[in-house]
Design a protein around this motif. Structure first.
Motif, PDB file in Angstrom:
ATOM      1  N   LEU A 132       1.885  -0.182  -4.853  1.00 36.40           N
ATOM      2  CA  LEU A 132       1.798  -0.863  -3.549  1.00 36.40           C
ATOM      3  C   LEU A 132       0.351  -0.881  -3.053  1.00 36.40           C
ATOM      4  N   THR A 137       3.626  -6.481  -6.768  1.00 40.18           N
ATOM      5  CA  THR A 137       5.029  -6.665  -6.413  1.00 40.18           C
ATOM      6  C   THR A 137       5.816  -5.541  -7.071  1.00 40.18           C
ATOM      7  N   LEU A 157       2.826  -1.295   3.201  1.00 39.53           N
ATOM      8  CA  LEU A 157       3.211  -2.705   3.022  1.00 39.53           C
ATOM      9  C   LEU A 157       2.601  -3.589   4.102  1.00 39.53           C
ATOM     10  N   GLY A 162       1.081  -6.468  -1.161  1.00 36.88           N
ATOM     11  CA  GLY A 162       2.182  -6.170  -2.094  1.00 36.88           C
ATOM     12  C   GLY A 162       3.549  -6.470  -1.481  1.00 36.88           C
ATOM     13  N   LYS A 163       4.554  -6.532  -2.359  1.00 33.45           N
ATOM     14  CA  LYS A 163       5.926  -6.802  -1.912  1.00 33.45           C
ATOM     15  C   LYS A 163       6.835  -5.712  -2.444  1.00 33.45           C
ATOM     16  N   LEU A 165      10.813  -5.150  -3.486  1.00 33.58           N
ATOM     17  CA  LEU A 165      12.083  -5.846  -3.713  1.00 33.58           C
ATOM     18  C   LEU A 165      13.132  -4.823  -4.115  1.00 33.58           C
ATOM     19  N   GLU A 294      12.511 -12.587  -8.317  1.00 36.72           N
ATOM     20  CA  GLU A 294      12.152 -12.704  -6.894  1.00 36.72           C
ATOM     21  C   GLU A 294      13.066 -13.681  -6.159  1.00 36.72           C
TER      22      GLU A 294
END
Ligand code: NDP
Ligand code: MG
Length: 403
Positions: A132, A137, A157, A162-163, A165, A294
């Protein structure tokens, strides 16, 4: 979506094509989630390039994966296993790295695009945070990261691109149901859980259950730690905390329902009274694929719903007196601070001691509660303070004897 082919009989299987393959690092590739992830990757050979793999002790499994996928990096975290692997020939272009530094170097490689975090326990924390920090991601199976350090993860975040999931099936289901909606439209979310192998049992009848009995999960095939967590319902407790951080909801808006068939992977109830759910047979390859793509839905390797065999979907309230671990998750959300790190570490060691025959099944939740109540609480801990709390709780669990 382009024209159809026939990879799954009876299903119109459109071919999904991305222009370039995603360079994927898989942390914990030798585990249950790791192997399911590689099954998904095998199904989409043009869509992913395995850029890095990590394993801890299963060196033969890791070596077979390396020889199949030819990653740029392979990391071994256990020092003895790293010595064992260093004697083995690796494919051209694959480099061996060791330990946590190796994990950090691999996830922060500028060529790494996505990291699937599937190391078990708090050992997965550093790799997830490093990914992160580098703006990658992250597809997160390692729920313990959020249990230990949810606030830090959410702060990071906010600070970089960054993401995160979710891979956990319940959280993937909730993310799917929330697509196109905002949190102020949500009345509550309802996490489903199978109830584990001891659903319906009385507290007294659980006193003498063995690790073998607890390891027989009725619907999911998983690693040993999460399988025991599913038997105590601690897994639901960890998931309640995970949901709190991922979806920004307070304890009052997170509920739990037992659903033995494990077909409905969670519900979102909206303010207007509508309830959306995501259904599929219990197979982690689907939420893994949903995260890897995604949110796109190409035709993958997962089993389909068999509507002609589906007879009933049952729902019942959890027995929170027998499975007292459930309350601990709510307590952590309300108290925050160091409590998540303490609960997680106490549970990891208590599970290991139960598997080693040192304590009883009911001792797991009892000891976790006792360690949580006796710890030195900090409301806004730094990462170092969380790691110190983790270390303290691990030692503390060894002081407790079985009742
Ligand atoms: P496994 O026990 O099957 O796999 C764990 C992985 O972590 C293995 O690759 C293992 O290496 C590695 N590992 C173990 N200890 C360490 C360590 N100290 N340092 C670095 N790596 C280590 O677990 P699962 O795949 O079942 O679960 C992984 C994560 O995903 C957990 O956080 C779990 O809660 C979560 N999850 C799992 C689900 C499932 O269906 N299995 C569902 C939802 C979430 P090795 O095997 O080589 O020793
Ligand atoms: Mg789950």
């Amino acid at each position: 979506l382009l024209h159809s082919d026939n990879r799954s009989p009876g299903v119109d299987c459109g071919e999904f094509v991305r222009a370039t393959a995603t360079q994927l690092v898989l942390l914990g590739s030798t585990g249950s989630i790791g192997k399911s992830t590689l099954d998904v990757v095998r199904h989409f050979p043009d869509q992913f390039r395995v850029w890095g793999l990590s394993g801890h002790s299963k060196i033969e499994e890791l070596l077979a994966q390396v020889n199949e996928f030819h990653p740029r990096w392979v990391v071994v975290t256990d020092p003895k296993s790293a010595r064992d692997l260093s004697g083995q020939p690796l494919p051209d272009g694959t480099e061996l790295l060791r330990g946590e530094e190796g994990i950090i170097r691999m996830v922060q490689d500028p060529q790494t695009q996505m990291v699937l975090s599937a190391i078990v326990g708090a050992a997965g924390l550093h790799g997830t945070l490093a990914a992160l920090d580098a703006g990658k991601t992250v597809a997160l199976a390692n729920k313990e990261t959020l249990v230990v350090a949810g606030q830090l993860v959410m702060n990071r975040l906010k600070q970089q691109p960054g993401k995160l999931l979710p891979v956990d099936s319940e959280h993937s289901a909730i993310a799917q149901a929330l697509t196109g909606h905002t949190s102020d439209e949500v009345e509550r979310i309802v996490l489903t859980g199978s109830g584990g192998p001891f659903r319906g049992r009385s507290r007294e009848s659980l006193q003498g259950v063995t690790p073998e009995q607890a390891l027989k999960h009725p619907t999911w095939q998983m690693g040993p730690k999460i399988t025991i967590d599913s038997a105590t319902l601690m897994n639901k407790s960890l998931e309640i905390i995970e949901a709190h951080w991922l979806f920004g909801l307070p304890a009052e808006q997170i509920e739990l329902i037992i659903h033995p068939e494990s077909m409905v992977h969670s519900f979102v109830e909206f303010r207007d009274g509508s309830v959306l759910a995501q259904l599929s047979p219990p197979d982690m390859k689907l939420p893994i694929q949903y995260a890897l793509f995604e949110g796109k839905r190409p035709c993958g390797p997962t089993r389909r719903m068999n509507w002609s065999e589906l007879r009933q979907l049952r729902f019942e309230s959890p027995d929170r007196e027998t499975f007292e671990a459930v309350d601990l998750g709510y307590e952590v959300i309300r108290s925050q601070g160091t409590t998540g790190a303490i609960l997680n570490a106490a549970n990891e060691i208590a599970v290991a001691r139960f598997l080693g025959g040192e304590i009883s099944f009911l001792d797991i939740s009892r000891i976790c509660r006792a360690v949580l109540s006796s710890h030195h609480y900090l409301p806004q801990p730094s990462l170092e303070e969380l790691l110190a709390a983790d270390r303290w709780a691990r030692q503390e669990v060894y002081r407790w004897k079985s009742l």
